[in-house]
Design an enzyme around this catalytic site. Structure first.
Site, PDB file in Angstrom:
ATOM      1  N   LYS A 169     -58.765  17.926  64.387  1.00 37.50           N
ATOM      2  CA  LYS A 169     -59.154  18.446  65.707  1.00 37.50           C
ATOM      3  C   LYS A 169     -60.650  18.621  65.840  1.00 37.50           C
ATOM      4  O   LYS A 169     -61.217  18.390  66.899  1.00 37.50           O
ATOM      5  CB  LYS A 169     -58.530  19.839  65.941  1.00 37.50           C
ATOM      6  CG  LYS A 169     -57.082  19.909  65.931  1.00 37.50           C
ATOM      7  CD  LYS A 169     -56.345  20.197  64.664  1.00 37.50           C
ATOM      8  CE  LYS A 169     -56.813  21.071  63.586  1.00 37.50           C
ATOM      9  NZ  LYS A 169     -55.787  21.781  62.852  1.00 37.50           N
ATOM     10  N   GLY A 192     -48.163  26.422  54.751  1.00 34.40           N
ATOM     11  CA  GLY A 192     -49.029  25.265  55.010  1.00 34.40           C
ATOM     12  C   GLY A 192     -49.365  25.088  56.481  1.00 34.40           C
ATOM     13  O   GLY A 192     -49.724  23.993  56.906  1.00 34.40           O
ATOM     14  N   LYS A 242     -58.342  22.239  70.480  1.00 33.95           N
ATOM     15  CA  LYS A 242     -57.204  21.483  71.035  1.00 33.95           C
ATOM     16  C   LYS A 242     -57.222  21.487  72.560  1.00 33.95           C
ATOM     17  O   LYS A 242     -56.987  20.454  73.197  1.00 33.95           O
ATOM     18  CB  LYS A 242     -55.892  22.052  70.489  1.00 33.95           C
ATOM     19  CG  LYS A 242     -55.727  21.785  68.987  1.00 33.95           C
ATOM     20  CD  LYS A 242     -54.579  22.591  68.411  1.00 33.95           C
ATOM     21  CE  LYS A 242     -54.354  22.279  66.935  1.00 33.95           C
ATOM     22  NZ  LYS A 242     -53.435  23.236  66.297  1.00 33.95           N
ATOM     23  N   GLY A 251     -49.405  19.194  66.630  1.00 31.59           N
ATOM     24  CA  GLY A 251     -48.751  18.814  65.369  1.00 31.59           C
ATOM     25  C   GLY A 251     -47.757  17.689  65.604  1.00 31.59           C
ATOM     26  O   GLY A 251     -48.129  16.590  66.030  1.00 31.59           O
TER      27      GLY A 251
HETATM   28  N1  HSE Z   1     -53.657  25.443  61.706  1.00 33.67           N
HETATM   29  C1  HSE Z   1     -53.070  24.634  62.720  1.00 33.67           C
HETATM   30  C2  HSE Z   1     -51.972  25.449  63.410  1.00 33.67           C
HETATM   31  C3  HSE Z   1     -52.521  23.387  62.116  1.00 33.67           C
HETATM   32  O1  HSE Z   1     -51.583  26.494  62.875  1.00 33.67           O
HETATM   33  O2  HSE Z   1     -51.524  25.062  64.478  1.00 33.67           O
HETATM   34  C4  HSE Z   1     -52.068  22.357  63.105  1.00 33.67           C
HETATM   35  O3  HSE Z   1     -53.112  21.905  63.917  1.00 33.67           O
END
Ligand code: HSE
Length: 404
Positions: free
Chosen positions: A100, A182, A200, A129
């Protein structure tokens, strides 16, 4: 054969490798050709795994190999991810990324370099995602003028807010769990301070309106000031608190911002919990379209990246462009103080009269130490002035959250 080089073999990069292996037959059928991982660029060796023999530490091996068609950039951070992406494009390789930061900062330039070199720059995984957002906005809704794009764009913060709401978990323990799963960025402050959401929403605004947004100057608030007490009150009001990225046309100007909002259960995004993201797009022909799915995590993010590999190999790059932030006309963006909303404000007082003298409010709750009110719609600058006037009378706002 489509030969792929994966730059960065962490959570997302290894997910891309896993999906290519797991769904190899299905992908070959869809593409009419096989996909193979030819190189992995990483500092680590991955000893004892099938990936070990593909690892290289010299980026030039990848750049100078004419058989590499697609470079999959999963490095994170702006540098050297930007330089490697540009180099790959100039060498005639398409680039697929989930980064991003790079798309928000350098997307306009990399897209134009890709066009000049007859390759694609693909970034579906950079927003939402595993949830398709970019391609629907660029392709399926191309017949529309876009009026607004708004949604939950960060899985980590949505997971934290959900855990605070459903299980009364503390902010800190919910964040640790999101890191273990993760979901979070390498530096989780990018998640909780709204920076990831800001990148985003800027990418979505770039696409929707064609003007380049500077994500480092767009207004972004995170969720660190949200208290369990606010979450519980929102629940009582049949609402929930969501961190939203919002980009919308206001007359002939545009507002882009990130902040937590209280969202009524009447809206679809109010019920989107856990790591899920949801983006509501309003087009002047289609009306509202809401896209929802897992916004972070290994395989969901890899799902979007592998789809980009297939799409770019089969159909070439996306037909999308936007200008650089420097070329965006002055004054097109509303300042945060000019944007109008209704607000939930909690004051550390049990006496509503001073607040009621200052503005026409609806009392939402009242106890011995606090009153919470809903204000009328007003520009944020006006609200700040009213709150300063109250503070001068020692009536302090302890929580301010916009109402969606
Ligand atoms: N850290 C980001 C989230 C990962 O939690 O959405 C995905 O872009």
């Amino acid at each position: 054969m489509i030969n792929v080089a994966i730059l960065g073999f962490g959570v997302v990069g290894s997910g891309v490798g896993e999906v290519i292996v797991m769904n190899n037959e299905k992908l070959a059928k869809s593409l009419g050709d096989g996909i193979a991982v030819k190189y992995i660029f990483d500092k680590r060796e991955f000893e004892g795994t099938p990936w070990q023999k593909l690892v290289v530490h010299d980026i030039d091996i990848i750049m100078n190999d004419p058989d590499v068609n697609v470079v999959v950039e999963c490095m994170g951070g702006a540098h050297p991810a930007y330089e490697f992406s540009l180099q790959a494009i100039k060498k005639g390789k398409s680039v697929v990324t989930s980064n991003k930061e790079v798309v928000a900062k350098f997307g306009h330039e990399l897209l134009s370099a890709a066009r000049e070199n007859g390759v694609g720059y693909m970034f579906e995984a950079s927003v939402g995602g595993g949830t398709p957002v970019i391609r629907p906005l660029v392709k399926c809704l191309v017949a529309n003028e876009i009026d607004s794009v708004c949604g939950i764009l960060n899985g980590t913060t949505n997971y934290i807010l959900t855990m605070m709401n459903k299980y009364s978990e503390s902010f800190e323990s919910a964040l640790s769990a999101a890191q273990e799963k993760g979901y979070a960025e390498r530096d989780p402050s990018d998640d909780i301070n709204g920076i990831d959401t800001c990148r985003k929403i800027c990418i979505l605004a770039d696409i929707a309106f064609g003007y380049g947004m500077d994500s480092t100057t767009v207004y972004a608030e995170g969720i660190t000031a949200i208290r369990n007490k606010d979450v519980a009150l929102a629940e009582k009001l049949d609402s929930s608190i969501k961190l939203l990225g919002r980009a919308k046309r206001v007359g002939d100007r545009i507002s882009v911002m990130v902040a937590p909002f209280i969202v009524s259960s009447e809206r679809v995004i109010s019920g989107i919990d856990d790591v899920f993201n949801a983006v509501a797009i309003n087009g002047n022909a289609v009306g509202e379209v809401t896209l929802c799915g897992r916004g972070a995590g290994k395989l969901p993010t890899a799902s979007a990246m592998v789809a980009d590999i297939v799409d770019v190999a089969k159909n070439g790059g996306l037909n999308v462009s936007w200008c650089s932030p420097d070329e965006t006309p002055d004054g097109i963006l509303l300042t945060p103080d000019q944007v109008e909303d209704k607000y939930y404000v909690a004051f550390a007082t049990h006496d509503a009269s001073a607040v009621e003298e200052q503005m026409d409010v609806k009392i939402l709750s009242q106890d011995a130490s606090e009153i919470a009110v809903e204000t009328p719609k007003m520009p944020y600058g006006e609200l700040k002035n009213k709150l300063s006037a109250l503070e001068a009378k020692e009536i302090k706002a302890v929580s301010v959250i916009r109402i969606f």
